[in-house]
Design an enzyme around this catalytic site. Structure first.
Site, PDB file in Angstrom:
ATOM      1  N   GLU A 201      -2.153  -5.556  -3.474  1.00  0.00           N
ATOM      2  CA  GLU A 201      -1.219  -4.480  -2.717  1.00  0.00           C
ATOM      3  C   GLU A 201      -0.023  -5.538  -2.281  1.00  0.00           C
ATOM      4  O   GLU A 201       1.246  -5.114  -2.270  1.00  0.00           O
ATOM      5  CB  GLU A 201      -1.685  -3.563  -1.943  1.00  0.00           C
ATOM      6  CG  GLU A 201      -3.008  -3.041  -2.419  1.00  0.00           C
ATOM      7  CD  GLU A 201      -3.483  -1.803  -1.107  1.00  0.00           C
ATOM      8  OE1 GLU A 201      -3.589  -0.284  -1.421  1.00  0.00           O
ATOM      9  OE2 GLU A 201      -3.963  -2.289  -0.125  1.00  0.00           O
TER      10      GLU A 201
ATOM     11  N   ASP B  23       0.961  -0.857   0.401  1.00  0.00           N
ATOM     12  CA  ASP B  23      -0.011  -0.037  -0.186  1.00  0.00           C
ATOM     13  C   ASP B  23       0.809   1.275  -0.051  1.00  0.00           C
ATOM     14  O   ASP B  23       1.037   2.139  -0.508  1.00  0.00           O
ATOM     15  CB  ASP B  23      -0.449   0.253   1.420  1.00  0.00           C
ATOM     16  CG  ASP B  23      -1.888   1.855   1.636  1.00  0.00           C
ATOM     17  OD1 ASP B  23      -2.265   1.553   0.708  1.00  0.00           O
ATOM     18  OD2 ASP B  23      -1.406   2.104   2.057  1.00  0.00           O
TER      19      ASP B  23
END
Length: 226
Positions: free
Chosen positions: A117, A45
């Site tokens: 992610e 992320d």
């Protein structure tokens, strides 16, 4: 996991893992094993946010921070990541527990987005920041070419509210109609009632806020503003 499926995934990703255990972990949901992908997701992320911010900074030298932030939010939000996951046919590669399998977790937008992610985090640990940056930019090439600053990059709830206010119509109402899953991995379903639409529109997400944004986006599409 089927090696044919894994090899096909790596070809679609444009990257072959040196340490296959990192790929396995990135594809493992917490419902399937104690060695799951949430730490990799946390790492990925942050890396994704940096890479996209850096790309936007250099592509748009005269654009202010507010517009760049909105463009970045558009590019890294859950539904964009889920679109990328579907392009990779990621759903069939996931390792899910029995409950998630039964409830269709391999199609759930939040799980798909989180796995993208996690893959980014896995590639970084398997190689270096240069490799993962090159990879992310290749995944995002078309989206980066198409994105532009302006009101279009405001989040859906803001755009829907501004549209209704501009026509002196009541603001939309959002109602939570369902919450599924355990506390650490919930999925919210929201009904959004909008003046001018005969039925409420539905949005889902891993938090109430994300579900409301998804519902607002559907409302904009029905109003032909998206």
């Amino acid at each position: 996991m089927n090696p044919i499926v894994i090899n096909r995934l790596q070809r679609k990703l444009g990257y072959t893992f040196h340490h296959q255990e990192l790929l396995q972990q990135a594809l493992t949901h917490r419902s399937a094993s104690s060695k799951h992908n949430e730490r990799l997701e946390f790492l990925g992320d942050s890396i994704l946010s940096f890479v996209i911010a850096n790309a936007l900074y250099h592509r748009f030298p005269r654009v202010d921070e507010g517009d760049m932030s909105r463009m970045r939010a558009t590019l890294v939000r859950g539904n964009t990541l889920a679109e990328i996951a579907r392009e990779f046919e990621l759903g069939e590669c996931l390792r899910l527990g029995p409950g998630e399998l039964k409830s269709g977790g391999f199609r759930r937008e939040s799980i798909l987005a989180d796995t993208v992610e996690a893959l980014i985090g896995g590639v970084f640990l398997d190689s270096d920041i240069q490799n993962v940056e090159r990879l992310i930019l290749s995944w995002y090439q078309t989206r980066l070419d198409e994105i532009s600053p302006g009101d279009k990059q405001k989040d859906p709830k803001t755009r829907l509210q501004e549209y209704l206010q501009g026509r002196h119509l009541p603001l939309p109402s959002y109602l939570v109609v369902q919450v599924r899953g355990e506390a650490h991995d919930q999925e919210f379903t929201i009904h959004c009632q909008v003046s001018g639409l005969s039925e409420p529109v539905v949005g889902t997400g891993s938090s109430r806020r994300k579900a409301e944004q998804a519902a607002a986006e559907q409302a904009l599409k029905k109003l032909e503003l998206e």
